[in-house]
Design a protein around this motif. Sequence first.
Motif, mmCIF file in Angstrom:
data_model
loop_
_atom_site.group_PDB
_atom_site.id
_atom_site.type_symbol
_atom_site.label_atom_id
_atom_site.label_comp_id
_atom_site.label_asym_id
_atom_site.label_seq_id
_atom_site.Cartn_x
_atom_site.Cartn_y
_atom_site.Cartn_z
ATOM 1 N N MET B 76 -16.616 23.661 -16.202
ATOM 2 C CA MET B 76 -16.392 24.573 -14.825
ATOM 3 C C MET B 76 -16.668 25.953 -15.221
ATOM 4 O O MET B 76 -16.982 26.592 -14.370
ATOM 5 C CB MET B 76 -14.715 24.301 -14.786
ATOM 6 C CG MET B 76 -14.185 25.053 -13.557
ATOM 7 S SD MET B 76 -12.417 25.234 -13.521
ATOM 8 C CE MET B 76 -12.168 26.806 -13.222
ATOM 9 N N LEU B 77 -16.484 26.190 -16.359
ATOM 10 C CA LEU B 77 -16.743 27.827 -16.592
ATOM 11 C C LEU B 77 -18.215 28.069 -16.505
ATOM 12 O O LEU B 77 -18.725 28.898 -16.315
ATOM 13 C CB LEU B 77 -16.291 27.984 -18.339
ATOM 14 C CG LEU B 77 -14.711 28.088 -18.447
ATOM 15 C CD1 LEU B 77 -14.434 28.189 -19.936
ATOM 16 C CD2 LEU B 77 -14.148 29.121 -17.556
ATOM 17 N N LYS B 78 -18.927 26.982 -16.953
ATOM 18 C CA LYS B 78 -20.434 27.135 -16.935
ATOM 19 C C LYS B 78 -20.671 27.277 -15.225
ATOM 20 O O LYS B 78 -21.723 28.037 -14.949
ATOM 21 C CB LYS B 78 -21.178 25.749 -17.244
ATOM 22 C CG LYS B 78 -21.690 26.032 -18.705
ATOM 23 C CD LYS B 78 -22.644 24.697 -19.286
ATOM 24 C CE LYS B 78 -22.234 24.856 -20.734
ATOM 25 N NZ LYS B 78 -22.727 22.990 -20.918
ATOM 26 N N TRP B 79 -20.021 26.507 -14.560
ATOM 27 C CA TRP B 79 -20.332 26.396 -12.918
ATOM 28 C C TRP B 79 -20.047 27.944 -12.617
ATOM 29 O O TRP B 79 -20.838 28.688 -11.873
ATOM 30 C CB TRP B 79 -19.336 25.705 -12.177
ATOM 31 C CG TRP B 79 -19.576 25.567 -11.107
ATOM 32 C CD1 TRP B 79 -20.419 24.804 -10.219
ATOM 33 C CD2 TRP B 79 -18.869 26.358 -9.873
ATOM 34 N NE1 TRP B 79 -20.379 24.930 -8.801
ATOM 35 C CE2 TRP B 79 -19.582 26.182 -8.676
ATOM 36 C CE3 TRP B 79 -17.888 27.300 -9.946
ATOM 37 C CZ2 TRP B 79 -18.847 26.598 -7.477
ATOM 38 C CZ3 TRP B 79 -17.465 28.071 -8.868
ATOM 39 C CH2 TRP B 79 -18.047 27.597 -7.731
ATOM 40 N N LEU B 80 -18.963 28.563 -13.077
ATOM 41 C CA LEU B 80 -18.478 29.860 -12.684
ATOM 42 C C LEU B 80 -19.562 30.859 -13.336
ATOM 43 O O LEU B 80 -19.869 31.712 -12.312
ATOM 44 C CB LEU B 80 -17.109 30.134 -13.436
ATOM 45 C CG LEU B 80 -16.375 31.173 -12.806
ATOM 46 C CD1 LEU B 80 -15.784 30.854 -11.624
ATOM 47 C CD2 LEU B 80 -15.259 31.408 -13.882
ATOM 48 N N ILE B 81 -19.931 30.838 -14.379
ATOM 49 C CA ILE B 81 -21.162 31.881 -14.969
ATOM 50 C C ILE B 81 -22.350 31.477 -14.178
ATOM 51 O O ILE B 81 -22.940 32.621 -13.548
ATOM 52 C CB ILE B 81 -21.442 31.628 -16.416
ATOM 53 C CG1 ILE B 81 -20.053 32.025 -17.182
ATOM 54 C CG2 ILE B 81 -22.621 32.371 -16.893
ATOM 55 C CD1 ILE B 81 -20.074 31.340 -18.491
ATOM 56 N N LYS B 82 -22.623 30.248 -13.636
ATOM 57 C CA LYS B 82 -23.865 30.140 -13.057
ATOM 58 C C LYS B 82 -23.883 30.526 -11.630
ATOM 59 O O LYS B 82 -24.640 31.311 -11.210
ATOM 60 C CB LYS B 82 -24.301 28.481 -13.002
ATOM 61 C CG LYS B 82 -25.557 28.373 -12.854
ATOM 62 C CD LYS B 82 -26.043 26.887 -13.035
ATOM 63 C CE LYS B 82 -26.959 26.533 -12.175
ATOM 64 N NZ LYS B 82 -27.050 25.008 -11.774
#
Lengths: 181, 399
Positions: B76-82
């Motif tokens: 989820m955090l990766k999604w957020l950063i992306k």
Amino acid sequence: MNGTCTYGDYARLPADGRRWELIDGGLLPLESMRPADNRVRARLMCALASLLPEPGTAVILQAPLGLILDATHVVQPDLVIMAAAHRRLISERGIEGPPDIVVEILSQNRAHDEVLKRGLYEKFGVPEYWIVDARARCVDVLELVEGHYRRRAFLRAEDTLTTPQLDGRVNVPLAPIFAEF
Amino acid sequence: MIELLEFTCGRCGAVNRLKFERVLQMQGNPKCGGCREPLLRLLAEPLNAIDPASYTHNLDREALEALGKIPGIKTMLKWLIKNSAEASTRLMHHASFIRVSDKQLPSLYKRFQTAGDRLGMKDLPELFVYQGEQPNASTFGVEQYHVSISTGALDLLDEEEQLAVLGHELGHVQANHVLYKTAARLFSTVASEIAAATLGIGRIIMLPLGAALSRWDRASELTGDRAALLTVRKPEVVLRTLMKVSGGSRTFMPELSIAAFIEQAENFEKLRDETGMSKLLVAYQEVFRSHPFPVYRAREVLDWVSTGAFLEILDGEYTRTDVARTTPCPQCGKPLALGAIICPHCTYGSDEDLKQAEKDAESLGDKLDKGFEDARGWFKRTFSGDEKKDDGDKDKGAQ
């Protein structure tokens, strides 16, 4: 911090008087203890030793001393107390596994005791952790409940330190421990 | 509440007994009864290089650890950063809010700088003011952070209280809370989007994540409050801010009593103990979705001050980030970056690396040997009789 050092590296450190702790495979230097903190530790140790006379009742040890929690975690607690029944934990190398009580005297590097080591002792299941603050003259008594430390008592100089560990023998009035010179 | 707080002078070792009430007010630096010097050596100074772990609340730390263990958080955090919600929210901030600078609302900007200074922060995020009745402030961002504060907060709070709010938000920045905070705030949108896309199956996965995030979100406020304390350095100001935020009416401002609020916080603790603190707290934390109760937060502030930690930090007793970065190499004593695998000065390192180093050394030795061999061959070829023969052959060939 994630290092790749292990107990082997820790054991090979040169004996040059400097003390280290191995946490998450990283070597952290230890500050030398301030005299005022050392005094509090010595008094606490004497009080505990008179309540828990050796041999037979308990074992009290103080740093320098390796508490080997696993291959990548070796710490040097200020005081370690364990019931005589657990003395099998003591080996040639140090203490192999969680003792009954660990005591740390709070240093300037406060997060080291309050956060890093708290997390470690919690993770490795040390039933009691006492954080002694010699400057504010108080003791934070933490006990492990369902895998997490909870404050059982917050004691000041006028209080008495007790614990259900060690057959309830510990009963230390803190006033003389924290007394001025 | 305790009446006296004992505090040992860091200079002369004399034990001072400070009235707790006066510690809460902190009007000027108390003098040591032993050496007559100011007791708190950094009371008027910036807390340079303070490691936020020195003031992190344990509930915050525990909740963050629990959060890290939930499957899906990293994705989820990766999604957020992306999909960086940052660009759009930042654009929104720039489009609709007032950006505070030394030219815009300079006195507020100065307060913001003071807050950063006190916490020893070198780089400050952007500050925005938005129109809103609710007294509130928040910090957003993935890579670039921005703090926003409502006009409601500015109108309700006096200068010191504003400083407390700004210090609280900067505490989130210093303690690296912002990415998770952003995640927590964006979570409801993300969760419903995923739920819609997966016909509700995503919701089941997202539920524990959402609960863990919002639990941590509230626990992190307790760390923020400690940062506020270290910014204004007057606990009463932080308590007053919490009081005003929880029920401060402008009409009744002169009648608001901080003493009564402290009493309320004390009684809350009794209530908390009677009903079983943890269960009650957890239950309420699940019910209340936004900030934890101000009264509970006030109690936690009082509690922390009464342990002496607040005074100790203001006397310089904190973990420093600049000291721990390097450690002397255990073998040669030269500075070594923390976590470094091998010492560049003396090649001290771990088992594997020692082996690798030995291998490297061996292959280097082989190379050297080969080099010597080659050189010897060349020498022989050039200067010995065989070589002359060769030369003669060559000469013949050339002829």
